[in-house]
Write an enzyme that holds these catalytic residues in place. Structure first.
Site, PDB file in Angstrom:
ATOM      1  N   PRO A  15       0.823  -1.214   0.000  1.00  0.00           N
ATOM      2  CA  PRO A  15       0.000   0.000   0.000  1.00  0.00           C
ATOM      3  C   PRO A  15       0.852   1.257   0.000  1.00  0.00           C
ATOM      4  CG  PRO A  15      -0.989  -1.631   1.418  1.00  0.00           C
ATOM      5  CD  PRO A  15       0.305  -2.222   0.933  1.00  0.00           C
ATOM      6  N   CYS A  16       0.522   2.163  -0.922  1.00  0.00           N
ATOM      7  CA  CYS A  16       1.419   3.286  -1.214  1.00  0.00           C
ATOM      8  C   CYS A  16       1.002   4.584  -0.544  1.00  0.00           C
ATOM      9  CB  CYS A  16       1.487   3.506  -2.725  1.00  0.00           C
ATOM     10  SG  CYS A  16      -0.115   3.892  -3.476  1.00  0.00           S
ATOM     11  N   GLN A  17      -0.108   4.601   0.195  1.00  0.00           N
ATOM     12  CA  GLN A  17      -0.581   5.867   0.754  1.00  0.00           C
ATOM     13  C   GLN A  17       0.471   6.609   1.586  1.00  0.00           C
ATOM     14  OE1 GLN A  17      -2.210   3.004   0.836  1.00  0.00           O
ATOM     15  NE2 GLN A  17      -4.413   3.253   0.560  1.00  0.00           N
ATOM     16  N   PHE A  47       3.458   7.097   1.041  1.00  0.00           N
ATOM     17  CA  PHE A  47       4.476   7.734   0.231  1.00  0.00           C
ATOM     18  C   PHE A  47       3.902   8.516  -0.935  1.00  0.00           C
ATOM     19  CE2 PHE A  47       5.923   3.721   2.016  1.00  0.00           C
ATOM     20  CZ  PHE A  47       6.869   4.205   2.898  1.00  0.00           C
ATOM     21  N   ASN A  79       5.647   0.604  -6.772  1.00  0.00           N
ATOM     22  CA  ASN A  79       5.098   1.610  -5.871  1.00  0.00           C
ATOM     23  C   ASN A  79       5.086   2.975  -6.541  1.00  0.00           C
ATOM     24  OD1 ASN A  79       4.302   2.810  -3.205  1.00  0.00           O
ATOM     25  ND2 ASN A  79       4.913   0.782  -2.496  1.00  0.00           N
TER      26      ASN A  79
END
EC number: 2.1.1.37
Length: 430
Positions: free
Chosen positions: A100-102, A104, A139
């Protein structure tokens, strides 16, 4: 030969499809989000409850009828409760996933590793438990921001030495330990990985979308993978320069013969200055455009934007209420689409609106203005290069969210195929 893979954070299945297309047989996938799980189940994955250790699927032999024993297990729920040690006795070629990229994202809260949504530690735990030959991780480009540079370098070192565990220390303290171990050069090569970093734009790989990401690929050090050969295998294949050239030498319009002259003239006016600066040095394939992506889909009936009437194709349903306003400019047909985003409600602003070739008279100005509408879910899936047979589940917003969070299939496939070839090359030399 079919190689094996495990995928975490599978989402709506972009990287899953890429791995399948590249010749990988999935031994296990994991996903947390309810509707993404429903999508995977609808596409013939066998569901298991959170924390379970499902049976390893059998390989489907030529001519054999597929049964439940061949289906890929989907463990639904929190990855932190997933025990993968039972796969240790099986040789896993690839561990893949996009944590999960939230934490960054440029649009996120930018808390970095202090954000509880940071799932990189679970990728490293998976490496320790299944010891894959290769790791593929995608990502957001936010990881490359200057403010995140020290932490991103730490992530790469942690992937290089995943068996040197953090064990409750701060990441800065753990990073110092990793640096010391790397300088000592005394780590067993079966517990060390060689990490390669690739900032990419999906459009450069034949995806009809501008999508900037970072991809990490790691190979177990004892394998001796030819890294230069791998880098060559994942070089860009498409370019904007070639697309612009195709507008003016008519090769683009030869593919789209029904486009009216006023549209062609507008596109050529837009790119005229860039065209004059081109030389003949770029031999790459032209970027694909939104118009390219939509070839073969039935035209949406603008009188039936009613949220319910299928227009000749799965998920191809008109949606009313599209608007254009400052900060939310629409997609243009003769350019790669803007980045598909998950959005707070699954339907972001301009990223899911498109300008059409049709024009209508503006009653206030008297001008002929191009009309616009929301893209359908199927059109968005095309932009993400999802297969037309891949079924998406949930309300429209949830299906758009799955697409926005996914890895474009064609981008993932380029890297997965290159990993497959690199591992084949190692075996051919052994």
């Amino acid at each position: 030969m079919a190689r094996t893979s495990v995928e975490l954070f599978a989402g709506g299945g972009g990287l899953v499809q890429a791995g399948t297309n590249a010749g990988f047989r999935h031994l296990l996938v994991n996903e947390y989000a309810k509707w993404a799980c429903e999508t995977l189940k609808e596409n013939d994955f066998a569901a298991y409850p959170e924390g379970s250790s499902p049976p390893v699927p059998e390989e489907l032999r030529d001519g054999e009828r597929k049964t439940d024993k061949h289906k890929t297990p989907l463990v639904m729920g929190d990855v932190r409760k997933l025990n993968m040690t039972y796969l240790g006795e099986h040789e896993v070629d690839l561990l893949a996933g996009g944590p999960p990229c939230q934490p960054f994202s440029l649009g996120g809260v930018a808390k970095g590793d202090e954000d509880e949504r940071n799932m990189f530690p679970e990728m490293f735990r998976a490496v320790r438990e299944i010891r894959p030959k290769a790791v593929l991780c995608e990502n957001v480009r936010g990881l490359l921001r200057q403010s995140f540079a020290p932490y991103f370098q730490y992530i790469k070192r942690e992937l290089e030495l995943p068996f040197v565990e953090r064990a409750g220390t701060t990441w800065q303290e753990h990073d110092r330990r990793l640096k010391e171990r790397l300088q000592a050069r005394d780590t067993d090569p079966t517990q060390r990985y060689e990490v390669l970093e690739f900032p990419v734009n999906a459009a450069d790989y034949g995806v009809p979308q501008i999508r900037n990401r970072v991809i990490l690929v790691a190979f177990r050090a004892d394998l001796g993978v030819d890294r230069d050969k791998f880098r060559e295998a994942v070089k860009e294949t498409h370019s904007k320069r070639s697309l612009i050239r195709s507008f003016f030498d008519d090769t683009y319009w030869d593919r789209h013969r029904t486009v009216e002259k006023h549209v062609r003239d507008g596109v050529e006016r837009l790119y005229r200055q860039e065209e004059l600066q081109l030389d003949n040095g770029d031999s790459l394939t032209p970027w694909l455009t939104l118009r390219d992506a939509l070839v073969g889909l039935p035209e949406i009936n603008l009188k039936k934007l009613d949220k319910k009437t299928p227009q000749g194709f799965p998920d191809h349903i008109g949606w009313p209420g599209a608007r254009i306003y400052p900060g939310h400019t629409p997609n243009m047909l003769d350019h790669p689409a803007k980045t598909v985003k998950a959005g707070v409600h699954g339907v972001p602003g301009g990223e899911s609106v498109m300008l059409l070739d049709k024009r209508e008279r503006n009653q206030e100005t008297g001008h002929l203005d191009y009309i616009h509408r929301y893209m359908t879910v199927r059109e968005t899936a095309r932009v993400m290069t999802f297969g037309d047979r891949w079924k998406l589940m949930g309300p429209r917003g949830e299906r758009m969210r799955q697409l926005g969070n996914a890895v474009p299939v064609r981008l993932g496939e380029v890297f997965a195929k290159a990993i497959h070839a690199a591992l084949d090359d190692v075996e051919s030399r052994s």
